[in-house]
Enzyme design. Structure first.
Site, PDB file in Angstrom:
ATOM      1  N   ASP A 118      35.371  70.362  67.094  1.00 48.86           N
ATOM      2  CA  ASP A 118      36.605  71.124  67.337  1.00 48.86           C
ATOM      3  C   ASP A 118      37.862  70.259  67.242  1.00 48.86           C
ATOM      4  O   ASP A 118      38.708  70.284  68.145  1.00 48.86           O
ATOM      5  CB  ASP A 118      36.561  71.806  68.708  1.00 48.86           C
ATOM      6  CG  ASP A 118      35.323  72.640  68.924  1.00 48.86           C
ATOM      7  OD1 ASP A 118      34.800  73.172  67.936  1.00 48.86           O
ATOM      8  OD2 ASP A 118      34.877  72.759  70.079  1.00 48.86           O
ATOM      9  N   GLU A 174      37.801  83.202  66.223  1.00 53.33           N
ATOM     10  CA  GLU A 174      38.204  82.342  67.337  1.00 53.33           C
ATOM     11  C   GLU A 174      39.018  81.163  66.827  1.00 53.33           C
ATOM     12  O   GLU A 174      39.313  81.071  65.633  1.00 53.33           O
ATOM     13  CB  GLU A 174      36.964  81.849  68.101  1.00 53.33           C
ATOM     14  CG  GLU A 174      35.980  81.102  67.233  1.00 53.33           C
ATOM     15  CD  GLU A 174      34.621  80.914  67.882  1.00 53.33           C
ATOM     16  OE1 GLU A 174      34.320  81.627  68.865  1.00 53.33           O
ATOM     17  OE2 GLU A 174      33.857  80.051  67.401  1.00 53.33           O
TER      18      GLU A 174
END
Length: 538
Positions: free
Chosen positions: A16, A185
């Site tokens: 991420d 997302e």
């Protein structure tokens, strides 16, 4: 000779990534899940070489995370800079969910968390527009489909960054790029030219992961999906592609006006996800106000020409042999869960781990909505990330166990898949052994009804009575060789085993392998300690 940016730019368990440029300096932060300290932060001048300069979350700002499955905890940070201040937003699913911390210097100190009671959902992100106005984006069930059912989508709201409050009602700006797109997302917004650009991840973080794009000239409007979506993915390349799971991207401009992207991906190691999700790079260009990732090939390559405008800046290599002193710990060290009660100590340049009741293979709990601080949900292990398919870890240990106590080197994956190369005492016998821990489960701990059962089996053992020992774990792709001895020059082989045993497909790629030193009373509190003179990761 052209210099090259080689992928992954930050190897090992660094998912991420979020990138931020300030002048000539680039910074990346990554998810850290259940590790403490949390959210590692890296610095670069050339996008090729990255130096770990610290961790955003630590005891200094009262960070708390719980040991469990290795796939919970601290996720999806976004790093941004505005008017002399760094802002980091992330979610800590072990403690109060979404929060913001700030710093003037990315090396710290970082502020106490500002908990965001009015920011629901996951993967919230900050955006500062050209006029300085701050906006919050996030995910939630905010899109009403044709049947009237609410589905996952992306929302935006103006945000009062001085008082940490949402201003006005959130507005839905996107649902998903594909009609059957799952898990939209990790939204990031950028104002470039005449358009606001939205990047999201879609398809989940495993094989069908992808980067999706949409744009709009008005911020509070429904964004136009890019007709080329997905703009970056490897899911069409098959399950045997050497780089898989590409997604969750963030972009930045360079001082010369060109652009770069970072994203997570996973290197397959003989068909397994041994190293977990890592940080990759690709160049980015704009065509007709649409982004084009990795021009010419459209996939993430193993290397790219480095931007000629950036100064090639190499850092000294991280030390291979790590000693212990009282001054400053190597920032690569991490614990699993926030340790309380001082299970670790440093004295006379040695590292001591006490045999506390907690073990490394505690029963996995369902990830519930309970966010209270719990002081015993941590493991007595001190570890580093495995960063390459071929690495050797070794440690010099002094330890004389009594019945039930263990200490040694641990290799840890998600969902309690582990190897313990340990000294122990069993039925009065002093032993050296290799223990494999696995778990049986039908669903991941995010879901109701989750149940899990741990299993441990001794793969090899031998009598060993001396308290002094050197332990070595050689990882050559999936050939794991465990050796021991009194001296480095005279090591004996205990066994060779298959790394696939702790890399089943069902645990996925959420976390990579940790390699570290540990001790435990395995249910009994003891004053006995294992001491370590040095640890080596080569």
């Amino acid at each position: 000779m052209k210099t090259k940016i080689k992928n992954p730019i930050i190897p090992g368990y660094t998912p991420d990534p979020s990138i931020c440029r300030v002048g000539e300096d680039f910074y990346i932060v990554c998810s850290s899940m259940e590790l403490d300290p949390g959210i590692p932060i890296y610095h670069s001048r050339d996008l090729a070489h990255w130096e770990l300069i610290g961790n955003v979350m630590s005891a200094k700002n009262h960070y708390h995370v719980k040991q469990n499955s290795m796939i919970g905890g601290m996720m999806a940070p976004t790093l941004r800079y505005h008017n002399g201040t760094f802002y980091l937003i992330a979610a800590n699913f072990s403690h109060n969910d979404n929060f913001i911390v700030t710093a003037k210097d990315p090396k710290g100190p970082w502020s106490e968390p500002h908990w965001l009671d009015d920011v629901p959902g996951i993967d919230a992100s900050l955006f500062f527009d050209n006029d300085g106005t701050c906006y919050m984006t996030g995910t939630g069930d905010v899109w009403e489909n044709e049947g009237g059912r609410m589905e996952r989508g992306i929302w935006i709201a103006e945000y009062d960054i001085d008082n940490y409050k949402v201003v006005g009602r959130p507005f839905t700006i996107f649902n998903s790029a594909l009609r059957v797109g799952s898990s939209p997302e990790s939204p990031h917004i950028y104002h470039i030219g005449d358009y606001y650009h939205l990047l999201i991840a879609e398809g989940g973080t495993e094989h069908y992961h992808a980067v999706m794009h949409a744009r709009s000239k008005e911020l509070f409007s429904f964004f136009e999906a890019n007709p080329a979506n997905p703009v970056l993915t490897h899911r069409h390349m098959g399950f045997g592609s050497p780089i898989i799971n590409i997604g969750h991207a963030d972009i930045t401009d360079l001082p010369d006006g060109s652009w770069a992207a970072v994203m997570l991906g996973t290197r397959l190691v003989e068909g397994t996800k041994l190293l977990g999700r890592e940080t990759f790079y690709c160049p980015l260009v704009w065509e007709r106000d649409w982004p084009l990732f990795s021009p010419e090939t459209g996939k993430v390559e193993w290397e790219y020409d480095a931007p000629a405008s950036l100064p090639w800046t190499e850092y000294p290599p991280a030390p291979v042999c790590i000693g212990f002193d009282d001054e400053k710990a190597d920032p690569r060290w991490t614990a699993w869960g926030t340790p309380y009660g001082e299970p670790f100590r440093v004295s006379d340049s040695r590292f001591f781990i006490r045999c506390i009741p907690q073990s490394l293979n505690n029963q996995i709990r369902r990830l519930s909505e309970e966010k209270a601080v719990v002081y015993d949900h941590f493991a007595p292990v001190y570890a580093m990330r495995q960063t390459q398919p071929v690495q050797t870890a070794a440690a010099q240990m002094t330890f004389l166990p009594v019945e039930g106590e263990t200490a040694g080197i641990a290799l840890i994956r998600a969902m309690n898949y582990q190897f313990h190369f340990e000294r122990c005492c069993t039925d009065g016998r002093q032993l050296l052994r290799l223990v494999m821990t696995t778990a049986e489960f039908d669903s991941l701990p995010y879901y109701p009804g989750f149940e899990c059962e741990n299993k441990s089996v001794v793969l090899a053992e031998t009598l060993y009575s001396s308290p002094d020992i050197i332990l070595q774990a050689e990882l050559d792709h999936l050939k794991f060789t465990f050796r021991y001895g009194a001296k480095k020059e005279d090591m004996q082989e205990l066994c060779v085993t298959d790394g696939r045993l702790i890399c089943p497909e069902q645990i996925g790629c959420m976390s990579g392998t940790l390699i570290g030193i540990f001790a435990s009373g395995n249910g009994r509190d003891s004053a006995n300690e294992a001491s370590f003179d040095w640890f080596e990761l080569r």
